[in-house]
Design a protein around this motif. Structure first.
Motif, PDB file in Angstrom:
ATOM      1  N   ARG A   1       3.437  61.887  17.877  1.00 52.30           N
ATOM      2  CA  ARG A   1       2.314  61.549  18.757  1.00 52.30           C
ATOM      3  C   ARG A   1       2.812  60.903  20.047  1.00 52.30           C
ATOM      4  O   ARG A   1       2.298  61.194  21.140  1.00 52.30           O
ATOM      5  CB  ARG A   1       1.345  60.610  18.021  1.00 52.30           C
ATOM      6  N   LEU A   2       3.803  60.015  19.953  1.00 51.69           N
ATOM      7  CA  LEU A   2       4.346  59.371  21.155  1.00 51.69           C
ATOM      8  C   LEU A   2       5.016  60.386  22.075  1.00 51.69           C
ATOM      9  O   LEU A   2       4.879  60.322  23.302  1.00 51.69           O
ATOM     10  CB  LEU A   2       5.342  58.285  20.748  1.00 51.69           C
ATOM     11  N   ALA A   3       5.753  61.341  21.496  1.00 49.55           N
ATOM     12  CA  ALA A   3       6.394  62.378  22.307  1.00 49.55           C
ATOM     13  C   ALA A   3       5.347  63.268  22.968  1.00 49.55           C
ATOM     14  O   ALA A   3       5.502  63.667  24.135  1.00 49.55           O
ATOM     15  CB  ALA A   3       7.334  63.213  21.435  1.00 49.55           C
ATOM     16  N   ALA A   4       4.264  63.588  22.234  1.00 51.93           N
ATOM     17  CA  ALA A   4       3.201  64.419  22.811  1.00 51.93           C
ATOM     18  C   ALA A   4       2.545  63.730  23.994  1.00 51.93           C
ATOM     19  O   ALA A   4       2.087  64.386  24.935  1.00 51.93           O
ATOM     20  CB  ALA A   4       2.163  64.753  21.737  1.00 51.93           C
ATOM     21  N   ARG A   5       2.497  62.392  23.971  1.00 53.55           N
ATOM     22  CA  ARG A   5       1.910  61.627  25.086  1.00 53.55           C
ATOM     23  C   ARG A   5       2.934  61.273  26.156  1.00 53.55           C
ATOM     24  O   ARG A   5       2.606  60.579  27.124  1.00 53.55           O
ATOM     25  CB  ARG A   5       1.292  60.331  24.541  1.00 53.55           C
ATOM     26  N   SER A   6       4.193  61.672  25.958  1.00 53.49           N
ATOM     27  CA  SER A   6       5.300  61.359  26.888  1.00 53.49           C
ATOM     28  C   SER A   6       5.517  59.854  27.018  1.00 53.49           C
ATOM     29  O   SER A   6       5.950  59.367  28.078  1.00 53.49           O
ATOM     30  CB  SER A   6       5.041  61.984  28.264  1.00 53.49           C
ATOM     31  N   ASP A   7       5.246  59.111  25.954  1.00 49.45           N
ATOM     32  CA  ASP A   7       5.465  57.662  25.935  1.00 49.45           C
ATOM     33  C   ASP A   7       6.878  57.401  25.395  1.00 49.45           C
ATOM     34  O   ASP A   7       7.066  57.065  24.233  1.00 49.45           O
ATOM     35  CB  ASP A   7       4.412  56.992  25.060  1.00 49.45           C
ATOM     36  N   MET A   8       7.868  57.537  26.278  1.00 47.14           N
ATOM     37  CA  MET A   8       9.256  57.419  25.837  1.00 47.14           C
ATOM     38  C   MET A   8       9.656  55.981  25.511  1.00 47.14           C
ATOM     39  O   MET A   8      10.504  55.748  24.659  1.00 47.14           O
ATOM     40  CB  MET A   8      10.194  57.991  26.910  1.00 47.14           C
ATOM     41  N   GLU A   9       9.019  55.016  26.170  1.00 46.84           N
ATOM     42  CA  GLU A   9       9.323  53.622  25.847  1.00 46.84           C
ATOM     43  C   GLU A   9       8.858  53.298  24.428  1.00 46.84           C
ATOM     44  O   GLU A   9       9.586  52.682  23.641  1.00 46.84           O
ATOM     45  CB  GLU A   9       8.646  52.690  26.856  1.00 46.84           C
ATOM     46  N   GLY A  10       7.644  53.722  24.114  1.00 51.93           N
ATOM     47  CA  GLY A  10       7.154  53.542  22.756  1.00 51.93           C
ATOM     48  C   GLY A  10       7.965  54.326  21.748  1.00 51.93           C
ATOM     49  O   GLY A  10       8.179  53.873  20.618  1.00 51.93           O
ATOM     50  N   PHE A  11       8.427  55.508  22.153  1.00 47.25           N
ATOM     51  CA  PHE A  11       9.255  56.346  21.281  1.00 47.25           C
ATOM     52  C   PHE A  11      10.551  55.624  20.920  1.00 47.25           C
ATOM     53  O   PHE A  11      10.941  55.572  19.755  1.00 47.25           O
ATOM     54  CB  PHE A  11       9.560  57.658  22.010  1.00 47.25           C
ATOM     55  N   ARG A  12      11.220  55.055  21.933  1.00 46.48           N
ATOM     56  CA  ARG A  12      12.474  54.330  21.669  1.00 46.48           C
ATOM     57  C   ARG A  12      12.245  53.143  20.749  1.00 46.48           C
ATOM     58  O   ARG A  12      13.035  52.889  19.839  1.00 46.48           O
ATOM     59  CB  ARG A  12      13.093  53.857  22.991  1.00 46.48           C
ATOM     60  N   GLU A  13      11.164  52.413  20.996  1.00 48.08           N
ATOM     61  CA  GLU A  13      10.893  51.225  20.174  1.00 48.08           C
ATOM     62  C   GLU A  13      10.588  51.628  18.734  1.00 48.08           C
ATOM     63  O   GLU A  13      11.062  50.990  17.784  1.00 48.08           O
ATOM     64  CB  GLU A  13       9.726  50.438  20.760  1.00 48.08           C
ATOM     65  N   ALA A  14       9.807  52.701  18.555  1.00 43.16           N
ATOM     66  CA  ALA A  14       9.474  53.155  17.202  1.00 43.16           C
ATOM     67  C   ALA A  14      10.722  53.649  16.476  1.00 43.16           C
ATOM     68  O   ALA A  14      10.895  53.397  15.275  1.00 43.16           O
ATOM     69  CB  ALA A  14       8.422  54.263  17.264  1.00 43.16           C
ATOM     70  N   LEU A  15      11.609  54.337  17.193  1.00 39.70           N
ATOM     71  CA  LEU A  15      12.839  54.834  16.578  1.00 39.70           C
ATOM     72  C   LEU A  15      13.740  53.679  16.158  1.00 39.70           C
ATOM     73  O   LEU A  15      14.286  53.669  15.040  1.00 39.70           O
ATOM     74  CB  LEU A  15      13.577  55.761  17.547  1.00 39.70           C
ATOM     75  N   ASN A  16      13.901  52.700  17.031  1.00 44.78           N
ATOM     76  CA  ASN A  16      14.713  51.529  16.681  1.00 44.78           C
ATOM     77  C   ASN A  16      14.138  50.783  15.484  1.00 44.78           C
ATOM     78  O   ASN A  16      14.878  50.339  14.601  1.00 44.78           O
ATOM     79  CB  ASN A  16      14.805  50.587  17.891  1.00 44.78           C
ATOM     80  N   ALA A  17      12.826  50.665  15.447  1.00 47.91           N
ATOM     81  CA  ALA A  17      12.196  50.000  14.304  1.00 47.91           C
ATOM     82  C   ALA A  17      12.472  50.757  13.013  1.00 47.91           C
ATOM     83  O   ALA A  17      12.742  50.144  11.968  1.00 47.91           O
ATOM     84  CB  ALA A  17      10.694  49.891  14.540  1.00 47.91           C
ATOM     85  N   SER A  18      12.438  52.093  13.081  1.00 48.84           N
ATOM     86  CA  SER A  18      12.701  52.910  11.899  1.00 48.84           C
ATOM     87  C   SER A  18      14.120  52.709  11.395  1.00 48.84           C
ATOM     88  O   SER A  18      14.357  52.579  10.187  1.00 48.84           O
ATOM     89  CB  SER A  18      12.471  54.398  12.227  1.00 48.84           C
ATOM     90  N   LEU A  19      15.079  52.661  12.314  1.00 51.66           N
ATOM     91  CA  LEU A  19      16.475  52.496  11.913  1.00 51.66           C
ATOM     92  C   LEU A  19      16.734  51.090  11.376  1.00 51.66           C
ATOM     93  O   LEU A  19      17.500  50.919  10.420  1.00 51.66           O
ATOM     94  CB  LEU A  19      17.393  52.792  13.103  1.00 51.66           C
ATOM     95  N   ARG A  20      16.111  50.085  11.983  1.00 50.24           N
ATOM     96  CA  ARG A  20      16.302  48.722  11.474  1.00 50.24           C
ATOM     97  C   ARG A  20      15.717  48.583  10.062  1.00 50.24           C
ATOM     98  O   ARG A  20      16.328  47.975   9.184  1.00 50.24           O
ATOM     99  CB  ARG A  20      15.662  47.705  12.420  1.00 50.24           C
ATOM    100  N   LEU A  21      14.527  49.149   9.861  1.00 48.91           N
ATOM    101  CA  LEU A  21      13.924  49.096   8.529  1.00 48.91           C
ATOM    102  C   LEU A  21      14.807  49.799   7.505  1.00 48.91           C
ATOM    103  O   LEU A  21      14.966  49.344   6.368  1.00 48.91           O
ATOM    104  CB  LEU A  21      12.538  49.754   8.561  1.00 48.91           C
ATOM    105  N   THR A  22      15.394  50.918   7.925  1.00 49.47           N
ATOM    106  CA  THR A  22      16.260  51.680   7.022  1.00 49.47           C
ATOM    107  C   THR A  22      17.489  50.874   6.634  1.00 49.47           C
ATOM    108  O   THR A  22      17.820  50.736   5.448  1.00 49.47           O
ATOM    109  CB  THR A  22      16.688  52.997   7.689  1.00 49.47           C
ATOM    110  N   LEU A  23      18.170  50.300   7.623  1.00 56.18           N
ATOM    111  CA  LEU A  23      19.388  49.540   7.347  1.00 56.18           C
ATOM    112  C   LEU A  23      19.100  48.243   6.606  1.00 56.18           C
ATOM    113  O   LEU A  23      19.944  47.766   5.836  1.00 56.18           O
ATOM    114  CB  LEU A  23      20.116  49.235   8.662  1.00 56.18           C
ATOM    115  N   PHE A  24      17.925  47.664   6.837  1.00 56.87           N
ATOM    116  CA  PHE A  24      17.570  46.405   6.193  1.00 56.87           C
ATOM    117  C   PHE A  24      17.668  46.511   4.668  1.00 56.87           C
ATOM    118  O   PHE A  24      18.038  45.556   3.981  1.00 56.87           O
ATOM    119  CB  PHE A  24      16.149  45.999   6.609  1.00 56.87           C
TER     120      PHE A  24
END
Length: 508
Positions: free
Chosen positions: A298-321
């Protein structure tokens, strides 16, 4: 954390909780199958036959179809509304039924050469080859139904519903438990009854999704088209992802081929070790990537790249946690865990030691196995399938080279370690490729240091208890609490968020 991050965490918790139930049932399933089949030639035959439809599920179901379908479905729903998205989903279903129907018919006709292709070592034992061929013919139609389940999962996830698809694997585990026990009690052929159970479970899993589909307004009857533009776009994305999204499963399949050339039982040792790794991987790795894909799309469809980066980082942090301490625990407690779960009936002490060694090798790669999933989801949300395919191709080459070299002196453990090496290569390559695409996007490095230090500490503590034998497993909740408290002391955002959520739940 913004709403996207909280949404991913909330949905990941739903998927993770449902998957936890499924994994517990999966352990019960494996315990009972280990009791009924052991780790010899008959077990090898069933696992090879069962692995084929599972590979098809990864390739043409959740590993490819879902990854390609969700971004396209989300974009159509965002731009044209739910009716157009539903029509596109029905069109995908028609094509899926046709393609998988043809593939299944070919597999039934050519089951014997297919069995020899994936397990050439069986050719020297006519009885084992004949048994495996029979089981392949029974199990393979499961592919049609389980890929239909993957399509339902894509629709429901894109609509914001995660619970029912996540509970679907529970059906498979319950049916196989019942099948194994029935075969033993009624003195029937255990592998044949299990194979029929696989097929029955596929039908039931598809049926389970239908009430949730109806509640979201979706009907299988309605407009559809062979030439739907969304189907074409999904197909173009799906063709390369058939290989790119399933690199781990392809490695396992190649490992099966190589392991069939090793002493009897090697395939079973790798299977049971892989099942143990899949428990934490399913609970958090699959959960986070499943929850992240619709949000990232949904973020990519809206071209919200800042939100995209933040969501991706959150996903990786949750994974590594969770991935790092889980890996430390699996490596430290490998033998007590295997002994507790599997050492009974036909599964003897030698099988425990061999499976535990494979588990150590797989455990070292657990964080990489988990990180690959949200990284690949990021590329598919951007509708970029080229880089995951390049990464997958290179990592498979790394696996084959390492596997052939290491199996010479290390046997099945070398094959497990080769899987770990190739998965870490895949992870770092995808991170590098995302930096070329998004610029400097990663901000989780400091958190990774904290997770690693805490994980090593609890791993050493767990290893110190292994002299207690299976009783060392009883301390796992102690180490989990120690890790959580340590993360709170380090003020790790993920730990704080989970603690706040727990406090709110208790208050309610």
């Amino acid at each position: 954390m913004n709403s996207h991050t909280r949404g991913i965490a909330r949905n990941a918790a739903v998927v993770g909780g449902a998957t936890l139930i499924s994994r517990i049932l999966g352990f019960a399933r494996d315990l009972i199958i280990a009791y009924a089949l052991g780790a010899g030639p008959i077990a090898d035959a069933f696992f090879v036959a069962f692995r084929l439809p599972n590979l098809m599920r990864r390739l043409f179901g959740e590993g490819s179809l879902t990854m390609a379908f969700v971004p396209v479905y989300s974009r159509i729903r965002e731009e044209q509304g739910p009716a157009a998205a539903f029509a596109m989903a029905r069109s995908v279903h028609v094509w899926l039924a046709i393609i998988l129907g043809v593939v299944t018919a070919l597999a039934l006709v050519f089951a014997r050469p297919l069995t020899i292709a994936i397990a050439p070592g069986f050719a020297s034992d006519p009885a084992q080859l004949a048994l495996t061929t029979d089981l392949v013919r029974i199990c393979f139609p499961y592919t049609v139904f389980i890929c239909g389940v993957a399509l339902c999962m894509g629709i429901l996830n894109a609509e914001g519903h995660f619970l029912t698809p996540a509970l679907s694997p529970c059906v498979l585990n319950i049916v196989l438990i019942a099948a194994a026990l029935s075969a033993v009690w009624l003195d029937l052929s255990v592998p044949h009854v299990l194979a029929w159970g696989v097929l029955a479970a596929g039908v039931l899993q598809w049926v389970l999704q239908q009430p949730s589909m109806l509640s979201r307004g979706f009907r299988w009857t309605g407009t559809w088209s062979f030439n739907d533009p969304g189907v074409k776009r999904t197909g173009r994305l799906m063709l390369p992802t058939v290989f790119g999204a399933a690199v781990y499963q392809i490695n396992i399949l190649i490992g099966t081929l190589l392991a069939s050339l090793l002493p009897a039982g090697s395939i079973s040792y790798l299977y049971y070790a892989d099942r143990l790794v899949q428990f934490p991987l399913g609970v958090f790795g699959v959960a986070v990537s499943t929850a992240a894909l619709p949000s990232l799309s949904r973020l990519a469809a809206r071209s919200d790249m800042e939100g995209f980066r933040e969501a991706l980082n959150a996903s990786l942090r949750l994974t590594l946690f969770i991935a790092l301490p889980a890996a430390a625990g699996l490596v430290a407690l490998s033998e007590p865990v295997v002994q507790l779960l599997f050492q009974r009936g036909a599964f003897e002490a030698e099988a425990v030691r061999a499976t535990a060694l494979a588990l150590v090798a797989y455990g070292l790669g657990l964080p990489a196995f988990a990180l690959v999933r949200p990284l690949v989801s990021a590329f598919y949300a951007l509708e970029d399938t080229r880089m995951p395919v390049i990464a997958a191709t290179l990592s498979v080459a790394v696996y084959v080279a390492c596997g052939v070299a290491m199996m010479q002196g290390m046997g099945h453990v070398g094959l497990a370690l080769a899987t770990t090496v190739s998965s870490w290569f895949n992870t770092f390559f995808l991170m590098w490729a995302l930096r070329r695409r998004l610029g400097q996007w990663a901000d989780w490095h400091r958190a990774c240091v904290a997770f690693t230090l805490l994980g090593v500490a609890i791993g050493l503590g767990a290893w110190a208890t292994t002299g207690m034998g299976v009783w060392a497993v009883a301390f796992i909740p102690v180490w989990a609490v120690a890790y959580a408290l340590g993360a709170l002391a380090f003020r790790v955002p993920e730990a704080t968020m989970m603690a706040d959520a727990l406090r709110r739940r208790i208050a309610r």
